[in-house]
Design a protein around this motif. Structure first.
Motif, PDB file in Angstrom:
ATOM      1  N   PHE A 119       0.832  -1.193   0.000  1.00  0.00           N
ATOM      2  CA  PHE A 119       0.000   0.000   0.000  1.00  0.00           C
ATOM      3  C   PHE A 119       0.875   1.255   0.000  1.00  0.00           C
ATOM      4  CE2 PHE A 119      -2.202   3.356   2.385  1.00  0.00           C
ATOM      5  CZ  PHE A 119      -3.230   3.594   1.489  1.00  0.00           C
ATOM      6  N   THR A 120       1.891   1.299   0.838  1.00  0.00           N
ATOM      7  CA  THR A 120       2.792   2.436   0.918  1.00  0.00           C
ATOM      8  C   THR A 120       3.614   2.557  -0.366  1.00  0.00           C
ATOM      9  OG1 THR A 120       2.960   2.034   3.283  1.00  0.00           O
ATOM     10  CG2 THR A 120       4.580   3.520   2.337  1.00  0.00           C
ATOM     11  N   TYR A 121       4.078   1.434  -0.888  1.00  0.00           N
ATOM     12  CA  TYR A 121       4.864   1.427  -2.117  1.00  0.00           C
ATOM     13  C   TYR A 121       4.043   1.982  -3.281  1.00  0.00           C
ATOM     14  CZ  TYR A 121       7.282  -0.509  -6.164  1.00  0.00           C
ATOM     15  OH  TYR A 121       7.907  -0.668  -7.374  1.00  0.00           O
ATOM     16  N   LYS A 122       2.785   1.572  -3.395  1.00  0.00           N
ATOM     17  CA  LYS A 122       1.923   2.054  -4.473  1.00  0.00           C
ATOM     18  C   LYS A 122       1.644   3.547  -4.322  1.00  0.00           C
ATOM     19  CE  LYS A 122      -0.421  -2.234  -5.649  1.00  0.00           C
ATOM     20  NZ  LYS A 122      -1.683  -2.961  -5.679  1.00  0.00           N
ATOM     21  N   ARG A 123       1.467   3.993  -3.097  1.00  0.00           N
ATOM     22  CA  ARG A 123       1.215   5.417  -2.877  1.00  0.00           C
ATOM     23  C   ARG A 123       2.426   6.259  -3.251  1.00  0.00           C
ATOM     24  NH1 ARG A 123      -1.878   6.976   2.471  1.00  0.00           N
ATOM     25  NH2 ARG A 123      -1.832   8.929   1.355  1.00  0.00           N
ATOM     26  N   VAL A 124       3.618   5.774  -2.903  1.00  0.00           N
ATOM     27  CA  VAL A 124       4.841   6.505  -3.246  1.00  0.00           C
ATOM     28  C   VAL A 124       4.988   6.589  -4.768  1.00  0.00           C
ATOM     29  CG1 VAL A 124       7.375   6.419  -3.159  1.00  0.00           C
ATOM     30  CG2 VAL A 124       6.053   6.001  -1.090  1.00  0.00           C
TER      31      VAL A 124
END
Length: 187
Positions: A3-8
């Motif tokens: 989730f964090t990787y996709k947001r970044v």
């Protein structure tokens, strides 16, 4: 973690959409200004451009005066007699006058029906081709997307529909951007 990787990645891509067009626009403007300023090599930045703008304006003023206008006409007649220079000069002059002269050419955006279910956007550049003995044809310029070139086609008048509710500049941006730019209605 994903989730964090996709947001970044999403934030990075949004940043690219903002930074790249602005950076390239500024870069191209700086390149053009540096080129123009370098034509007249004066150590004061920007002074070469000011001198050039003043000179061009002064020449335009002289070309407008009834006293000096015959001299400019004489010069043009002389240039027209030089074989290769004639072609280059008249082509450049016609192209410049299409954008800034009294006979602006890219001010009538159209849609041209190429075949059933397929059309293309362009601009009427000549609506009277009787000199070619083609009274049923008009000259349409089709700019290329993401490029500053295009093609000229002679098409039947019945296949051409003039666009009256959009501006010429919006249509040019729409075509050059490959259809990505938005079109807005003109009131």
């Amino acid at each position: 973690m994903t989730f964090t990787y996709k947001r970044v990645i999403t934030f990075f891509l949004r940043g690219l959409l903002f930074v790249v067009p602005i950076s390239l626009t500024i870069y191209v403007i700086i390149l053009i200004l540096n080129f123009l300023d370098g034509i007249i090599p004066i150590p004061v930045p920007g002074f070469g451009i000011l001198i050039m703008l003043g000179f061009i304006t002064f020449v335009g003023y002289l070309a407008s005066l009834f006293i000096t206008k015959p001299l400019f006409d004489l010069f043009e007649r002389w240039v027209f007699k030089i074989p290769l220079v004639n072609i280059l000069y008249t082509s450049i002059k016609d192209l410049m006058s299409a954008f800034v002269g009294d006979k602006k050419k890219f001010n009538t955006p159209v849609i041209v029906k190429l075949s059933e279910g397929m059309s293309r956007m362009g601009f009427i550049t000549q609506d009277d081709l009787s000199v070619l003995e083609e009274t049923e044809l008009v000259a349409i310029y089709f700019p290329h997307s993401y490029n500053f070139s295009g093609n000229l086609y002679l098409v039947p008048k019945q296949n051409v529909r003039i666009l009256k509710n959009v501006s010429s500049s919006d249509v040019m941006k729409f075509i050059v951007s490959g259809g990505v730019s938005n079109l807005s209605k003109v009131d």
